[in-house]
Scaffold this motif. Structure first.
Motif: not given
Length: 538
Positions: A118-123
């Motif tokens: 839930d902390s992903v900023s780069k996908l």
């Protein structure tokens, strides 16, 4: 009483400093007496003992554990997440980068995946050519679960449409970097990106297979992102000139890369330089541009990096115009296709006007001793030099380089008429040379290379006359060449779909706030303080 401690004093609880003193050591009996320490009780000894730091790793705070995970590779992180529920929760909450196989089946796993991560900023979403990619539904659902995304990479997502991209960007307005390739959406989707994402800094577009390809292209830009864009990279686009309004309107643009984009680019470049004054790097490869477009780049007085690769209409005149006004040039790559339109005249202008040149790569260009002598004499910081397919670079030119290029550290020579005589010149020249590559130069023998190795033992020499690989230009310092970030792989989606335990998710918000507050602080000191307070309480 009154005794001073020294490095020879016994450990706490000992009986004497020297159990067997030497009576003949030349000292008086009074001075030779050992210091007697009292025998302490067990309780007193425990109080004076050093604090026990050999505690269980379970006492390590979540913040420290998350920092440890950041140093692990993807496979190790996956294995660590299987240790216990706490580690599973911490690993998921601390992961900021995620790469997924963007097949259509991903839609069902999205809720569970982003409940854990839930902390992903780069996908990164990548789909194989033979598989059916995710559609708009999955992308929109991801945007609802990851509103804090700052970087997105799309590869082979052919089922995405302009509508899906528009909804995605309306939900993820903080996007700062977008890289897309081999996708099917078109100008409307890209316009939605630059209209919704006002903080966009990097845009990379490659092989967009829009249904409207070949028709009258809708112009792209400038949009709200024009004020923040710093890097634009366009590759293999049929309607690449549709990005003209975006390029011209991006006043803070620093890097522009155009590779194999159809159409005449002279007009776009001429209008661009009148409004964009901060360009530092320009990369033009396999595009239709003439000396008029190249000469207009001379208005970019801050230009430091210039690549002119396989642009057959460019000549010495265009290069001279750039050299005369772009005096800060540090890196220059030219692929002249062996057309002899760029040669000594252009390189002499660079040598005279660009004293800060540090890297020069010439492919299919034929310089002579005349221009190389000036480059070595005037460009005193020239560190990296490469020649490929240069018919005029022989032993005399290598001798000139050995004598003049004092600062040279890396030299690459491929498919040039160089022999062992040229290698002998490098034995005493170029005192700072640390790496030498010689490829497909028939005149250089293994005996000559062995002799050079013997004379310069510290030199890393790579000799392979049968190597068929293309020239590997020396990597530039600073990392400015890369225009996108490769996200590391992650565990399989089956493992990723395991939702974190209730105890882990309940402390998610407090964990994130504590982790954010500890940025720039000593986490190790924090841990020691916690351990110390724990030992005192016990």
């Amino acid at each position: 009483m009154g005794q001073s401690s020294s490095s020879t004093a016994p450990a706490l609880g000992g009986r004497g400093a020297d159990p067997d003193p030497d009576p003949d050591d030349g000292h008086s009996a009074a001075k030779s007496k050992a210091v007697i320490w009292p025998v302490l009780g067990e309780a007193a000894a425990e109080e004076c003992a050093a604090p026990d730091l050999s505690l269980s790793i379970s006492d390590l705070p979540d913040e420290c554990l998350a920092c440890v995970f950041q140093y692990l590779g993807s496979g190790d992180r996956a294995r660590c997440s299987l240790v216990c529920r706490r580690w599973l929760a911490v690993e998921g909450q601390s992961r900021q980068r995620l790469a997924l196989h963007a097949q259509s089946e991903l839609l069902e796993a999205v809720p569970a995946l982003f409940a854990r991560f839930d902390s992903v900023s780069k996908l990164a979403l990548k789909c194989d050519r033979k598989a059916l990619s995710i559609g708009d539904d999955a992308l929109v659902l991801i945007s609802l679960k990851c509103r804090n995304l700052t970087r997105l990479k799309l590869r082979g997502c052919r089922a995405l449409t302009d509508t899906g991209i528009a909804v995605f960007t309306s939900n993820c307005r903080g996007l700062r970097k977008l890289s897309c390739g081999s996708c099917a959406f078109g100008a409307k989707g890209l316009n939605a990106v630059i209209d919704h994402c006002a903080s966009l800094e990097e845009l990379s577009v490659k092989r967009l297979r829009s249904p409207t390809e070949g028709a009258a292209a809708e112009p792209i830009g400038p949009g709200a992102a024009a004020a923040s864009l710093k890097t634009i990279c366009l590759k293999e686009l049929y309607n690449g000139q549709g990005f003209g309004p975006l390029i011209i309107g991006s006043k803070n643009l620093r890097t522009l890369k155009l590779v194999k984009c159809y159409g005449d680019w002279d007009t776009v470049l001429q209008v661009m330089v009148e409004r964009v004054a901060k360009l530092v790097e320009i990369h033009l490869e396999r595009i239709q541009v003439s000396d008029f477009g190249i000469a207009s780049l001379s208005n970019c007085s801050d230009l430091e990096i210039l690549h002119l690769l396989k642009t057959p209409h460019c000549t010495n005149l265009g290069l001279i115009s750039v050299a005369e006004r772009c005096t800060l040039l540090r890196k220059l790559h030219i692929d002249g296709l062996k057309l002899n339109r760029i040669g000594d005249d252009g390189l002499i202008a660079v040598a005279k006007r660009c004293p800060n040149l540090r890297e020069l790569v010439l492919i299919g260009v034929n310089p002579t001793e005349l221009s190389l002598d000036l480059l070595g004499s005037n460009c005193l910081t020239l560190e990296r030099l490469a020649f490929c397919g240069s018919d005029t670079v022989g032993d005399a030119e290598i001798m000139c380089i050995a004598a003049r290029c004092v600062a040279l550290k890396k030299l690459c020579i491929k498919n040039c008429p160089v022999s062992d005589e040229g290698m002998k010149a490098l034995a005493s020249g170029c005192p700072n040379l640390v790496k030498l590559k010689v490829k497909k130069c028939g005149g250089v023998t293994s005996e000559g290379a062995a002799w050079l190795r013997m004379r310069r033992g510290s030199l890393a020499l790579n000799l392979d006359s049968s190597d068929q690989e293309q020239i590997d230009a020396f990597a530039s310092d600073g990392g400015g060449e890369e225009n996108h970030v490769e996200f590391p792989p992650v565990p399989s989606q089956t493992a990723g779909a395991n939702i974190a335990s209730s105890s882990g998710t309940s402390r998610s918000s407090s964990f994130k706030s504590r982790l954010g507050s500890l940025r720039g602080k000593s986490l190790m000191a924090c841990t020691f303080r916690r351990w110390s307070s724990g030992s005192k309480d016990s």
